[in-house]
Design a protein around this motif. Sequence first.
Motif, PDB file in Angstrom:
ATOM      1  N   THR A   1     -12.757   0.594   5.607  1.00 41.57           N
ATOM      2  CA  THR A   1     -11.702   1.800   4.687  1.00 41.57           C
ATOM      3  C   THR A   1     -11.310   0.633   3.740  1.00 41.57           C
ATOM      4  N   THR A   2      -9.883   0.222   4.389  1.00 36.99           N
ATOM      5  CA  THR A   2      -8.456   0.306   4.355  1.00 36.99           C
ATOM      6  C   THR A   2      -9.088  -1.793   3.924  1.00 36.99           C
ATOM      7  N   ILE A   3      -9.249  -1.769   4.774  1.00 34.41           N
ATOM      8  CA  ILE A   3      -9.971  -3.733   3.749  1.00 34.41           C
ATOM      9  C   ILE A   3     -10.797  -3.822   2.254  1.00 34.41           C
ATOM     10  N   ARG A   4     -11.541  -2.523   2.453  1.00 36.95           N
ATOM     11  CA  ARG A   4     -12.616  -2.801   1.348  1.00 36.95           C
ATOM     12  C   ARG A   4     -11.361  -2.276   0.366  1.00 36.95           C
ATOM     13  N   LEU A   5     -10.118  -1.374   0.055  1.00 33.26           N
ATOM     14  CA  LEU A   5      -9.753  -0.678  -0.612  1.00 33.26           C
ATOM     15  C   LEU A   5      -8.932  -1.689  -1.043  1.00 33.26           C
ATOM     16  N   LEU A   6      -8.288  -3.099   0.297  1.00 34.65           N
ATOM     17  CA  LEU A   6      -7.274  -4.320  -0.730  1.00 34.65           C
ATOM     18  C   LEU A   6      -7.864  -5.221  -0.981  1.00 34.65           C
ATOM     19  N   LEU A   7     -10.032  -4.940  -1.221  1.00 34.48           N
ATOM     20  CA  LEU A   7     -10.198  -6.280  -1.782  1.00 34.48           C
ATOM     21  C   LEU A   7     -11.204  -5.584  -2.897  1.00 34.48           C
ATOM     22  N   GLY A   8     -10.550  -4.575  -3.845  1.00 33.31           N
ATOM     23  CA  GLY A   8     -11.386  -3.906  -4.597  1.00 33.31           C
ATOM     24  C   GLY A   8     -12.351  -3.585  -4.384  1.00 33.31           C
TER      25      GLY A   8
ATOM     26  N   GLY B   1     -12.144   8.498   4.346  1.00 32.47           N
ATOM     27  CA  GLY B   1     -11.416   7.184   4.614  1.00 32.47           C
ATOM     28  C   GLY B   1     -10.653   7.374   5.296  1.00 32.47           C
ATOM     29  N   VAL B   2      -9.342   7.085   4.348  1.00 34.96           N
ATOM     30  CA  VAL B   2      -8.427   6.885   4.494  1.00 34.96           C
ATOM     31  C   VAL B   2      -7.401   7.878   4.349  1.00 34.96           C
ATOM     32  N   THR B   3      -6.302   8.952   4.300  1.00 33.76           N
ATOM     33  CA  THR B   3      -5.313   9.148   4.212  1.00 33.76           C
ATOM     34  C   THR B   3      -3.825   9.086   3.733  1.00 33.76           C
ATOM     35  N   ASP B   4      -3.818   9.231   2.571  1.00 37.49           N
ATOM     36  CA  ASP B   4      -2.038   9.073   2.156  1.00 37.49           C
ATOM     37  C   ASP B   4      -1.086   8.243   3.090  1.00 37.49           C
ATOM     38  N   ILE B   5      -1.733   6.537   3.221  1.00 33.03           N
ATOM     39  CA  ILE B   5      -2.111   5.326   4.014  1.00 33.03           C
ATOM     40  C   ILE B   5      -0.672   4.989   3.219  1.00 33.03           C
ATOM     41  N   SER B   6       0.068   3.924   4.272  1.00 26.14           N
ATOM     42  CA  SER B   6       1.323   3.048   3.081  1.00 26.14           C
ATOM     43  C   SER B   6       1.838   2.580   4.217  1.00 26.14           C
ATOM     44  N   PHE B   7       1.841   0.505   4.027  1.00 24.39           N
ATOM     45  CA  PHE B   7       2.507  -0.021   4.629  1.00 24.39           C
ATOM     46  C   PHE B   7       2.750  -0.876   3.530  1.00 24.39           C
ATOM     47  N   ASP B   8       3.121  -2.254   4.143  1.00 27.60           N
ATOM     48  CA  ASP B   8       3.149  -3.083   3.584  1.00 27.60           C
ATOM     49  C   ASP B   8       3.407  -4.601   4.187  1.00 27.60           C
TER      50      ASP B   8
ATOM     51  N   ARG C   1      -1.333   3.995  -4.556  1.00 24.23           N
ATOM     52  CA  ARG C   1      -1.124   2.635  -5.311  1.00 24.23           C
ATOM     53  C   ARG C   1      -1.485   1.469  -4.074  1.00 24.23           C
ATOM     54  N   THR C   2      -2.166   0.386  -4.824  1.00 28.85           N
ATOM     55  CA  THR C   2      -2.275  -1.085  -4.217  1.00 28.85           C
ATOM     56  C   THR C   2      -2.009  -2.286  -4.911  1.00 28.85           C
TER      57      THR C   2
ATOM     58  N   VAL D   1       0.659  -1.288  -0.020  1.00 32.59           N
ATOM     59  CA  VAL D   1      -0.231  -0.124   0.480  1.00 32.59           C
ATOM     60  C   VAL D   1       0.799   1.279  -0.288  1.00 32.59           C
ATOM     61  N   ASP D   2       0.567   1.973  -1.086  1.00 33.30           N
ATOM     62  CA  ASP D   2       1.298   2.737  -1.123  1.00 33.30           C
ATOM     63  C   ASP D   2       0.344   4.687  -1.419  1.00 33.30           C
ATOM     64  N   ARG D   3       1.053   5.154  -0.235  1.00 34.40           N
ATOM     65  CA  ARG D   3      -0.092   6.592  -0.104  1.00 34.40           C
ATOM     66  C   ARG D   3      -1.218   6.341  -0.896  1.00 34.40           C
ATOM     67  N   LEU D   4      -1.909   5.848  -0.373  1.00 35.05           N
ATOM     68  CA  LEU D   4      -2.836   5.744  -0.606  1.00 35.05           C
ATOM     69  C   LEU D   4      -4.315   6.038   0.142  1.00 35.05           C
ATOM     70  N   THR D   5      -5.053   6.773  -0.618  1.00 34.29           N
ATOM     71  CA  THR D   5      -6.624   7.724  -0.208  1.00 34.29           C
ATOM     72  C   THR D   5      -7.573   7.805  -0.272  1.00 34.29           C
ATOM     73  N   ARG D   6      -8.559   7.436  -0.455  1.00 33.14           N
ATOM     74  CA  ARG D   6      -9.680   7.143  -0.303  1.00 33.14           C
ATOM     75  C   ARG D   6     -10.822   8.416   0.297  1.00 33.14           C
TER      76      ARG D   6
END
Length: 304
Positions: A45-52, A19-26, A60-61, A7-12
């Motif tokens: 919100t993060t989980i739903r982004l990972l699941l598409g 929901g989430v702002t500029d989050i990053s982790f691997d 980017r995810t 997960v790289d600088r993800l915002t929704r």
Amino acid sequence: MPTIVEVDRLTRRFGSRRGVTDISFDIAAGEVFGFLGPNGAGKSTTIRLLLGLYRANSGRTTVFGLDPVADSVEIHRRIGYLPGELALYPRLTGQRHLDGVARICALTDYVYRDELVERFDVELDTPVHTLSKGNRQKIGLVQAFMHKPELLILDEPTSGLDPLLQDEFVRLVRETADDGRTVFLSSHELDEVQRLVDRLAIIKDGRIVVTDTIEHLRRQAPRTIELHFDHHVDRHRFDGLSGVRLIDHTRGRITLSVTAPIGPLLRLIAELEPIDMTARAADLDELFLEYYRKDRDPEVVDAE
């Protein structure tokens, strides 16, 4: 180890709210990764982004190196998912639910599924609308684990389980990691996360505030020192000591929280001549809670 989730600088955003702002982790293969935060922090919100299930506004995810939206069918085939709010068909039995998941996953060997049913004492023959939350949760756990997916995404997985089954869940996650498979564990339960994860990210108000190993966080966690005196001591003597915070001051007793190297404090304590001193181990719960204490940003929501 190869990276399973990136997960790289993800915002929704949700309209004017985030929901989430500029989050990053691997997350690496075989890792148990904790995603910790209070309710409404942005975990779901993060989980739903990972699941598409959501599209990101920016960032980017990847999951297995694939795009969660464009490659959702391939990704979903390789994961097991337990949502925070498990939805089951109320008139179907547990057995019908498990059989349906088995067909979707093209599962032909039921040995492991049946083992999980026995371990968690799953009620299979009753319509799920008659079951307690804990008994429905057990069905959800078996659905997520039964096909031995490469990645487990678990959102508040022990909700409604009794303590004995929570311990069984801990053993199951450790077995999964020992098998080289990966677990993403989202929770607001500090004890659950501490017992299981290798690394964790703490999310608050839609932003990642720290990503680290449990061991490193434990070394940073505050120690508590309690001093007893038979004479008056000015509590302001401790002002200005880096990493030392006064917790309590009553007649003859001073309690301190310490996060810095202890040498300067010990020299001051020796000057003050206490009659007794006790120290407690690092309080990891207190360290976690420090990240939660500020008022929440009202513009940030977790779309549950």
